[in-house]
Design an enzyme around this catalytic site. Structure first.
Site, PDB file in Angstrom:
ATOM      1  N   SER A 117     -45.558  45.129  77.670  1.00  0.00           N
ATOM      2  CA  SER A 117     -45.099  44.021  78.501  1.00  0.00           C
ATOM      3  C   SER A 117     -45.997  43.844  79.712  1.00  0.00           C
ATOM      4  O   SER A 117     -46.580  44.817  80.228  1.00  0.00           O
ATOM      5  CB  SER A 117     -43.675  44.335  78.981  1.00  0.00           C
ATOM      6  OG  SER A 117     -43.288  43.449  79.999  1.00  0.00           O
ATOM      7  N   TYR A 141     -37.951  49.449  83.519  1.00  0.00           N
ATOM      8  CA  TYR A 141     -38.324  48.938  82.194  1.00  0.00           C
ATOM      9  C   TYR A 141     -39.852  48.950  82.022  1.00  0.00           C
ATOM     10  O   TYR A 141     -40.385  49.469  81.039  1.00  0.00           O
ATOM     11  CB  TYR A 141     -37.761  47.517  82.023  1.00  0.00           C
ATOM     12  CG  TYR A 141     -38.421  46.719  80.948  1.00  0.00           C
ATOM     13  CD1 TYR A 141     -38.181  46.986  79.604  1.00  0.00           C
ATOM     14  CD2 TYR A 141     -39.312  45.684  81.265  1.00  0.00           C
ATOM     15  CE1 TYR A 141     -38.810  46.258  78.616  1.00  0.00           C
ATOM     16  CE2 TYR A 141     -39.930  44.946  80.285  1.00  0.00           C
ATOM     17  CZ  TYR A 141     -39.684  45.229  78.960  1.00  0.00           C
ATOM     18  OH  TYR A 141     -40.308  44.509  77.987  1.00  0.00           O
ATOM     19  N   LYS A 145     -42.539  51.177  79.472  1.00  0.00           N
ATOM     20  CA  LYS A 145     -43.596  50.603  78.615  1.00  0.00           C
ATOM     21  C   LYS A 145     -44.951  51.246  78.925  1.00  0.00           C
ATOM     22  O   LYS A 145     -45.730  51.558  78.021  1.00  0.00           O
ATOM     23  CB  LYS A 145     -43.667  49.088  78.804  1.00  0.00           C
ATOM     24  CG  LYS A 145     -42.434  48.348  78.296  1.00  0.00           C
ATOM     25  CD  LYS A 145     -42.402  48.317  76.790  1.00  0.00           C
ATOM     26  CE  LYS A 145     -41.191  47.632  76.221  1.00  0.00           C
ATOM     27  NZ  LYS A 145     -41.117  47.719  74.763  1.00  0.00           N
TER      28      LYS A 145
HETATM   29  N1  UFG Z   1     -34.861  32.340  86.679  1.00  0.00           N
HETATM   30  C1  UFG Z   1     -34.049  31.486  87.399  1.00  0.00           C
HETATM   31  N2  UFG Z   1     -32.740  31.383  87.002  1.00  0.00           N
HETATM   32  C2  UFG Z   1     -32.218  32.082  85.964  1.00  0.00           C
HETATM   33  C3  UFG Z   1     -33.071  32.958  85.248  1.00  0.00           C
HETATM   34  C4  UFG Z   1     -34.395  33.056  85.635  1.00  0.00           C
HETATM   35  O1  UFG Z   1     -34.472  30.841  88.350  1.00  0.00           O
HETATM   36  O2  UFG Z   1     -31.013  31.962  85.704  1.00  0.00           O
HETATM   37  C5  UFG Z   1     -36.287  32.445  87.071  1.00  0.00           C
HETATM   38  C6  UFG Z   1     -36.688  33.850  87.503  1.00  0.00           C
HETATM   39  O3  UFG Z   1     -36.418  34.056  88.874  1.00  0.00           O
HETATM   40  C7  UFG Z   1     -38.168  33.862  87.172  1.00  0.00           C
HETATM   41  C8  UFG Z   1     -38.280  32.941  85.956  1.00  0.00           C
HETATM   42  O4  UFG Z   1     -37.075  32.171  85.940  1.00  0.00           O
HETATM   43  O5  UFG Z   1     -38.896  33.311  88.214  1.00  0.00           O
HETATM   44  C9  UFG Z   1     -38.377  33.690  84.650  1.00  0.00           C
HETATM   45  O6  UFG Z   1     -37.340  34.675  84.620  1.00  0.00           O
HETATM   46  P1  UFG Z   1     -36.961  35.522  83.332  1.00  0.00           P
HETATM   47  O7  UFG Z   1     -35.794  36.372  83.704  1.00  0.00           O
HETATM   48  O8  UFG Z   1     -36.837  34.634  82.165  1.00  0.00           O
HETATM   49  O9  UFG Z   1     -38.272  36.404  83.070  1.00  0.00           O
HETATM   50  P2  UFG Z   1     -39.065  37.389  84.015  1.00  0.00           P
HETATM   51  O10 UFG Z   1     -40.324  36.660  84.469  1.00  0.00           O
HETATM   52  O11 UFG Z   1     -38.229  37.979  85.071  1.00  0.00           O
HETATM   53  O12 UFG Z   1     -39.459  38.567  82.998  1.00  0.00           O
HETATM   54  C10 UFG Z   1     -39.893  38.331  81.664  1.00  0.00           C
HETATM   55  C11 UFG Z   1     -39.292  39.386  80.760  1.00  0.00           C
HETATM   56  C12 UFG Z   1     -39.821  40.742  81.143  1.00  0.00           C
HETATM   57  C13 UFG Z   1     -41.343  40.698  81.126  1.00  0.00           C
HETATM   58  C14 UFG Z   1     -41.872  39.579  81.959  1.00  0.00           C
HETATM   59  C15 UFG Z   1     -43.370  39.515  81.770  1.00  0.00           C
HETATM   60  O13 UFG Z   1     -37.882  39.372  80.831  1.00  0.00           O
HETATM   61  O14 UFG Z   1     -39.373  41.714  80.247  1.00  0.00           O
HETATM   62  O15 UFG Z   1     -41.286  38.359  81.589  1.00  0.00           O
HETATM   63  O16 UFG Z   1     -43.940  38.450  82.439  1.00  0.00           O
HETATM   64  F1  UFG Z   1     -41.823  41.867  81.588  1.00  0.00           F
END
Ligand code: UFG
Length: 330
Positions: A117, A141, A145
């Site tokens: 990841s 997490y 990895k």
């Molecule tokens: N977000 C919102 N509202 C929500 C959910 C997410 O605004 O209800 C925003 C988050 O703050 C973030 C973006 O949308 O800025 C993406 O969030 P995600 O939770 O979809 O994904 P992350 O970027 O936090 O993490 C994902 C995977 C991880 C991985 C990462 C690698 O979940 O396992 O991408 O870039 F490591």
């Protein structure tokens, strides 16, 4: 090739299995169905139900056939939860993977494709992030990895294991041909949350922070279509076998999309003006994460084909309109 896919009934695993089958390989899935789904098992593949914490079951499964390679995608992946329950992530992601690697060595499987990841990088020091970027995970997490990558590095030196560690950026989308039937349960990522809001399954979307130093104030991420990820696994496996040399590679679209842009595009594509409101920042979120996929291109000849916003949303929306997500209890 004869390939064992551990975690092959899950969201990414099922797309990888389909890709391998389409390329003419023989596939066996090993899954405990804790988050994987039985409807993701295809008629043209074999399936063994088992848990990666059960070492004997792993050895039995690996002995059942003469596998040329295994793909390991069986892991917990909620970064936030990993900070509350590190024990859960140690047990499954670390112990479970050590079991898999030891069983592979015991049964003579030398080629492993591992789903790593972008979380191994932690807060970016620069973007686009290439593979030489420092690895300082910000959540447990990501730590699991990275530890597994390191263990595989030692097993390579000491035991001749050959691995491809694929550092995914933000996985999203569904098979554009609609062949994956199981919708991910209790999703925690942005795009499925947006889809649930559009489908009326939740009241709306909360935007986690609007004051980031990005063009519209919301976080920017590199969304990579799961079918592109699947193609990356196939290309990485071919490269591994061809070169007999371990590789660690980013898989990303190289394109930054903000939360606001994703919401606006989803409203347009679905035609549903679901509500979205601004909330506080989510702790641990970097403002911007984008990948360099140069190495994947040079080494694997891989390039994202389906990772544009329109395909990401359309392929996911198709799933949400065809089926309904169910709770874990279902
Ligand atoms: N977000 C919102 N509202 C929500 C959910 C997410 O605004 O209800 C925003 C988050 O703050 C973030 C973006 O949308 O800025 C993406 O969030 P995600 O939770 O979809 O994904 P992350 O970027 O936090 O993490 C994902 C995977 C991880 C991985 C990462 C690698 O979940 O396992 O991408 O870039 F490591």
């Amino acid at each position: 090739m004869n390939i064992l896919i551990i975690g092959g009934a899950g969201y990414i695993g099922s797309h990888v299995a389909r890709e391998m089958l389409d390329a003419g390989h023989k596939v066996t899935v090993f899954d405990n169905f804790s988050s994987g789904q039985r409807e993701n098992i295809f008629a043209d593949e074999a399936c063994i139900e088992g848990d990666i914490l059960d070492y004997a079951a792993l050895v039995r499964a690996m002995r059942a056939n003469k596998y040329d390679a295994l793909v390991h995608l069986a892991a917990f992946k909620a970064a936030g939860e990993s900070m509350q329950k590190p024990e859960k992530y140690s047990l499954n992601n670390l112990n479970g993977t050590v079991n898999i690697l030891n069983a592979a060595l015991e049964t003579g499987i030398r080629n492993v494709v591992f789903s790593s990841s972008a979380a191994v990088y932690g807060n970016p020091e620069y973007c686009p992030i290439d593979e030489a970027h420092p690895t300082r995970p910000e959540n447990y997490y990501g730590f699991t990895k990275l530890e597994i990558e390191r263990i595989m590095g030692w097993y390579d030196r000491l035991k001749g294991l050959r691995f491809a560690a694929l550092r995914y950026f933000n996985a999203a989308g569904y098979d554009p041909r609609g062949r994956i039937k199981g919708l991910e349960r209790n999703p925690a990522n942005l795009l499925p949350i947006i889809m649930e809001a559009a489908a009326g399954l939740r009241p709306g979307v909360t935007i986690f922070g609007g004051d980031y130093p990005t063009p519209d104030g919301t976080c920017v991420r590199d969304y990579v279509h799961v079918s592109d990820l699947a193609a990356g696994h196939l290309a990485a496996l071919n490269c591994l076998v061809r070169q007999n040399k371990s590789i660690t590679i980013n898989l990303g679209s190289e394109t930054g999309v903000s939360v606001h842009e994703m919401i606006e595009s989803a409203r347009k594509i679905t035609g549903i003006p679901f509500s979205a409101s601004l909330g506080p920042r989510r702790p641990g979120d970097p403002a911007k994460l984008t990948s360099s996929a140069r190495l994947a291109k040079d080494l694997l000849g891989w390039q994202a084909r389906y990772s544009d916003v329109e395909t990401l949303i359309t392929s996911t929306w198709k799933m949400y309109t065809a089926s309904r997500p169910r709770g874990n209890a279902d």
